[in-house]
Every structure is written in C-alpha cells, then in structure tokens.
Scaffold this active site. Structure first.
Site: not given
Length: 788
Positions: A458-464, A479, A576
């Site tokens: 998965g990918q998000g605002g803070q990293g992959t 991560k 979050d």
C-alpha cells in the site's frame, strides 16, 4: 641436474607448490639455542644441555666447566655430534653419529701386570656401535678379540719380526676391511669406504693389527680380550693394548703400546636413533616414511623435506630420520629441513653449472636450467601473472573504496535520518522503550527484492509499505518513508519511539528500523488480511458483513485507543484514526497502525498545539479551529469509524438527492436528529443483528461526534460501553431511551436495559466536571509540521 625445455610446466607446478608449503616451523626456545654449544662442540637437537632442550635423558649433555661435554646417562666424554647427512653424502636415511671416548684395554702395561678394560654395554639405549669402527691391537706375540658379539671369533694376531715381507699379517677379519660389501643395515655409515685394493701395510700384524667391525646388526654390547703367546721365549710380560676406534690412520708398526696406554682412551663412533615406543614425537615431525616416499609421485618427492625409516636394534624398534634429497638441516625439528639453493651450491657444496646461455632456477628439492626460449616463455607467463595481480589489486582497491564510500554514505544518512535524535530519544525513555532492532539496508533490500513494485502492500501520504521476508523466515511489512527534509525527521523518529513504548495485542508491533538508506525505513509485523476500509467498502464475502464481527472490531479498536490514552507509559494521541489504518489479521483481529503523526504527552498535559494534520472526513472540527489536538480528537475520529461500521459508507459521501458532498459525520448526525437512523443503516448487517444493540452503538457514536470536545466521552468510557454492549445476551431486551429534547451541543442520558436483572447507564461527564480540568488544557506546546 639438467632439464630441457619440456619441463617448463613442471617448473610452474613446482613454483606453485612453493606457495602452498607449510610454513609452520617449531623452533627451540631462544634459551636452548644460546646453550647449544659446549666449548667448541655443537649440541644439535635431540641432544641438549638444559632441561627442556633435549628429547629425554638419553640425549642429555652435561657441559662441565662450559668446555667439556659429557653424555650424562652414559658418563662418556663427547668429541663430536653429527646429524644425518652432515658427512656431505646427503643420504636421506643415513644415521646420526656421536663420537665418544672409551677406555683402552691393556695387559702387562700396569705395575701389577693385570689386564685392564671393561665391557661396553648400550643395551636399551638409542646408541649402538657404528660400522666404521675397527679393532686395533698393538704389541707382540698376542691375540686380540672381541666378545659379546656374533660371530664369536673376531680379532687379529700380533707377531714381531725384523722384516715385514717374511711374515704376513695374521688378522682375523670380522667383516671385510672396507665395511661396505656385507652391510645388512638399511643405511650406510658415513665412514664406509670402498676397497680399491690399495696397499695398507701400515698396520699389518707385525706389532700392530686391525680387524674391521663390519656387517653387524648394530651391536650394543662389545668387550675386548687380549691373549698372550710368548712361546717361552721371554719371562717378562710385555705391554700390549687393544681398543675400538673409528680412526686408524695414526697407528702403524712403529707405535708403542705404552704410549697408547698412557693416553688411556680412544675415540669410537656410536650411531644414534630415536626410540618409537611413543610415536608422538616422530609423528610431530610430519616426515614421510620410506615406503610412502618410494610410492610418491615425482612432484610430491620434490616437496618432501624429510624421511623417517624404522629399524630394529637388539629387538627394540627405533626410527632414524634424515633430510631428503635437495634439503638440509635438522630432521628432528619440525620444519628443520630447508631447501638447498642448488643455483648457489648443491648438497656437496658445489655450485650447479648451467650453460652460459641458460639460467639456473632453484626449485623445491631440485633446480632447472632454462634456455632462452623457455626464458621468454617464463617472462611472458610472469608478466601475465603480474598483470593479473595488478588487475586483481585494482579490483580489490575499487571494491574497498566503494565499500568505504558506501559506509560513509550510510553514516551520513544515519545522521540525516535522525539517528542521533533516535539515540537521544531512546536514552531519554530508557526503561520505557523495548529494545528496537537496527536493520541494515542490505538486509531489507534482500527481504523486499530491492523494494520491488510487486511487493507493494500500500501507499500513503507518509510512504510506501512493502511485503518482505527476513532471513529467519518471518514475514514483515517494510515501510519506506518518502523523501523528507530535516524539518520533518522528528515525525519519523517520533513514530519509532512511540511504537517502541507500545505493547498491546491490538496495536501493530514495531520490529525495528533502518536509517542507513536515503529515506528512513520501518519494519513492522506483517498483518495479512488487509485493512478495515477494504473490507467495509469493497465487495467481499467475509465475516465483516455481520454485525457481530463489526461490533467485535469496534471493541478492539476502542481497547487499543484506550490503552494509548491511559494505560501506556505516557499518554499517546494517534492523530490519524481511520479505517485504512485499522488492519485485520487472518482471524479478523484488529491491529491499529500508522503512528507517523502520533504524539506522546506528559501526564499533566491534555493536548498538543500543532499545524493541522489528518485525513478529510476524520479530523475533529474543533481541532480545525484551535489547532489544539486532545484525546477527544481521537475520540471524534473513532466516532467516524463507528459510523462507517454502522452505515457502510465512506467518510466523505455524496448525498443522492442534492448531489451535495458532505462528511459522513454530519450526514449521520442529521439522520439521527431526524430519526432516520434505520434508513442509513448498512443493509448488509440488518439480517441477524439486534436493532437495539445497533442503536446503542449509534448513540455512542453520536456522543463521540459531538462538535464540542469536552462533551465527548473519553476513550476508556467508550471502550467500557462497547464491552457492555457486546456482552449483552442474545435473548436480552435492549431498550434505548434518549432525550430527544437535547440538541447537538448538549449531552443526554442513554439508558440500556438488559433483561430485568441489570441496568446500564451510559452517561457523558457533567459540564461542570469537564470545565474543571487543568489549566494546561489551553497551554500551547511547540508546533511542528506533519508529513501529510
């Protein structure tokens, strides 16, 4: 020795063998080496003077007055000690010799006229009479013979006449004079000389006779007997002497027996060997025995420096060793036989001669003469080898510099990625932080196939996040953070420290981190069943469709947040909370993850003041206005997750009638106020659920979504209420009463009746109690940007 050009490859092979020869040399101590001389006589090992410098007592030398060596156990003066091969013949199986002084046997020489002398007995010792000794008798009209040996009659007869020609010698030879032809021993004496038929009339029986001590099986016991026969010609007993010696050159018919008697001793050569009762010493020499040597190939023989041979003397087994052809030194010291440089000298002390056009090349155990053509070949091979060494050296140097450069980069990244800050944080929280493993960049690259796209979870605002497998077989989630500037490193370090403090079954476990890469990396336990968002909002046929499973998930999330807020070493605000950060394992057990924006506060503080961060649809509206994040902000975000579980809707929805985009929280509050709850309830949970139970959770969610944070329940209260709702029996009647008159800004009372036996009241804190909180509620803390 001369070899033609066909031996070029043999030369190369031999040179290679030089490189692989064993270089271990066991040498005597410096003290033993400094005491290896007595007077002007060398004392080689296994003989020695001081304790520890000789093999055993048989080889002990007593150095009297630092000048005169004596064989301690035999009580004999030593004239010389030689090692095998010291004679220059370099025979690999020759024996060592020791020259000692022995008494002279006489008769009629002393005042009393009695016979003097004794039997020489070396039984059970490593010494025996060498084959270079001879029996010498001087005098007139007598017979001298040896005793205690086989054959029993050994000696010679003495007569005195005026002319040598009229009386031939009456010598009775024990062996032939030269000591070579009938030798039965497996080795040859250094004093064995060939009989060339020369005239040896110097001691021929006329006043002097000699009998050679030859062809014996190494005798260890010998006696000398003198018998007179004057034939009645004289009444006076004349002086006669007889003795064993290894040097007959001084004796002739002119020798006077009284002069020899006055000397009182003669020198005899004794052979010496090593007893093999204890094989440890012989085995430590690493010498080949003669059978192994004879069966070896030519190249193996060249690199074999010493040979040992087994012999039997008087029924006792012994071994004698020697340096093999092309080597010299002491075979009784490990590594004591050294290669002879035949290009300088050979084993006979002479320099090997090659043709002027050839070049002499020394090899192990031999040498070779190389012609011009071969020399060119060798130069070419040598040049190629040199180039190869140069290339390998450059490659190694490049690899070393690259490794050094990478190490320098890793140290730079470690510092840039907050390694020093992490160490400071871990030291500050010492005792509260579980030891975190530091992974190397190579280890994580191997685990994720160099961070392959096929491994992305998965990918998000803070990293992959990548799926990886460690060398111990554990599956992990790696991560890899996005590239950040130094101003945002605190968030990354914050996540490491926070997760290190957490130990809860419903919070994802941090296994370690890596700071050597360009971007910081975290390693978590792998949760295989995806996140809650996928199970709720994507088509799937699993247990999350049932109300019971959703309620269980809600209880687990609330328990984890309650632990973070109150049970951890210091309160932790997640900041979050959302369905994508709620992971499920294979048994649908909940794991709260992603603490990149989390904050830890001291017990006397209730909030953080910081730049707004979070995910649209989950962020506390009060946080938008004040920039102060409290524990009630996490409660609000959890309330949105509860509504997702109840309605099956995403946090941001489009109203079907007006096409208005609205937050799920606002949409839910409006529906609850208008008593349209069952219209927004997820159709997938209607069958099999208890409406009263769902309504109780909905009312709890409504309280969590109160626009005023102080009117929201704390997470511990939320967790307790959800546990009570979950614990209600299937046949229990759950009635929910709500004060419809309460507006959105006020907290009503919710009463849950379960059967007739128990009543549970779920109530928010009174406004007066909330207002009495610490003044630190409004004290701003240091703001910091986030990674969102």
């Amino acid at each position: 020795m001369r070899c033609d050009n066909n031996y070029s490859f043999s030369i190369l092979f031999s040179l290679l063998l030089i490189l692989i020869l064993d270089s271990k040399v066991v040498s005597l101590s410096t003290s033993c080496q400094s005491k290896s001389v007595c007077g002007n006589i060398n004392i080689p090992y296994p003989f020695g003077i001081e304790k520890g410098c000789y093999l055993n007592e048989w080889y002990k030398i007593e150095c009297k007055n630092a000048t005169y060596p004596f064989l301690f156990k035999m009580g004999m003066a030593v004239v010389n000690i030689s090692l095998p091969g010291d004679d220059g013949y370099n025979n690999p199986v020759s024996y060592g010799s020791i020259r000692v002084k022995i008494p002279i046997t006489s008769i009629g020489c002393s005042r009393d006229g009695k016979e003097s002398g004794s039997v020489l007995n070396f039984t059970d010792s490593p010494f025996y009479f060498g084959i270079g000794n001879s029996l010498v008798a001087v005098g007139c009209n007598s017979k001298a013979s040896l005793t205690n040996i086989n054959p029993s009659k050994v000696g010679c007869e003495l007569n005195c006449t005026a002319s040598k020609e009229t009386l031939p010698s009456k010598s009775i030879p024990f062996f032939d004079k030269t000591g070579c032809s009938n030798n039965k021993l497996p080795y040859y004496s250094s004093l064995c000389t060939k009989n060339n038929g020369e005239d040896e009339r110097s001691c021929d029986g006329n006043g002097c006779c000699i009998a050679g001590l030859l062809d014996s099986e190494a005798p260890q016991v010998i006696g000398i007997n003198i018998e007179s026969f004057d034939h009645g010609n004289s009444t006076k007993l004349e002086c006669r002497v007889a003795f064993l010696t290894d040097d007959v050159s001084p004796f002739s018919n002119a020798s006077e027996p009284k002069r020899l008697f006055a000397k009182r001793y003669a020198t005899v050569s004794l052979g010496w060997v090593i007893q093999t009762k204890n094989l440890s010493f012989v085995n430590s020499l690493s010498c080949k025995n003669t059978k192994e040597y004879d069966n070896s190939t030519y190249n193996i023989k060249l690199v074999t420096s010493c040979i040992c041979n087994n012999v039997t003397i008087s029924g006792t087994d012994y071994a004698n060793c020697g340096c093999s052809q092309g080597y010299e030194g002491n075979p009784y010291l490990p590594g004591g036989c050294k290669d002879i440089n035949e290009c300088l000298r050979n084993s006979y002390g002479q320099r090997q001669n090659c043709r002027e056009s050839d070049t002499c090349v020394n090899l192990p155990g031999t040498f070779n003469c190389i012609g011009n053509k071969t020399r060119v070949t060798m130069i070419g091979v040598g040049s190629a080898f040199g180039i190869l060494v140069l290339v390998v050296g450059i490659w190694w140097l490049r690899k070393f510099l690259k490794k050094r450069r990478m190490s320098k980069r890793k140290r730079k990244f470690f510092k840039r990625n907050g390694g020093l800050l992490l160490q400071q944080q871990l030291n500050t929280n010492k005792g509260n932080v579980e030891k975190t493993r530091i992974f190397s960049s190579r280890e994580l690259e191997k685990a994720t196939d160099n961070f392959s796209e096929s491994r992305i979870l998965g990918q998000g605002g803070q990293g992959t996040v990548y799926k990886g497998m460690l060398v111990d077989g554990r599956t992990v989630a790696v991560k890899k953070s996005k590239v950040v500037d130094e101003d945002k490193l605190e968030e990354f370090i914050n996540e490491v420290v926070i997760l290190s403090q957490i130990n809860h079954r419903h919070v994802v476990k941090l296994l370690g981190c890596c700071l050597e890469t360009e971007v910081p990396t975290l390693v978590y336990e792998f949760i295989p069943n995806g996140n809650l968002f996928q199970h709720i909002h994507e088509e799937s046929d699993d247990y999350t469709k049932t109300w019971g499973m959703r309620l269980r998930i809600a209880v687990d999330i609330a328990g984890a947040l309650s632990y973070l807020h109150s049970a951890a070493s210091s309160p932790i605000y997640h900041r979050d909370i959302k369905s994508t950060n709620i992971l499920l394992d294979e048994k649908y057990r909940t794991k709260v993850s992603d603490f990149g924006t989390s904050r830890s506060v001291t017990i006397d503080h209730t909030h953080w003041t910081t730049v707004i961060s979070g995910t649209v649809g989950y962020v506390d509206p009060e946080y938008y206005g004040s920039s102060q994040y409290t524990d009630k902000s996490d409660v609000y975000s959890f309330g949105v997750v509860l509504v997702e579980l109840i309605t099956g809707e995403k946090p941001v929805i489009t109203v079907s009638n007006s096409q208005e985009i609205r937050g799920l929280a606002d949409h839910f509050r409006v529906a609850m106020k208008e008593n349209r709850f069952f219209e927004i309830m997820d159709a997938r949970i209607r069958d099999g659920c208890k409406p009263e139970q769902v309504m109780a959770v909905a009312n709890l969610a409504r309280r969590c979504l109160n626009s005023k944070g102080k009117k929201r329940p704390c997470m511990r209260k939320v967790f307790t209420d959800l546990e009570k709702i979950l614990a209600s029996q299937e046949d229990s009647l759950v009635n929910i009463e709500n004060d419809d008159g309460a507006d959105d800004e006020e907290e009503g009372m919710t009463m849950i009746n379960i059967d007739d036996s128990q009543t549970i009241y779920v109530t928010a804190p009174a406004p007066s109690i909330v207002a009495s909180s610490s003044s630190s509620d409004v004290q701003p803390l240091f703001p910091h940007p986030t990674w969102i």
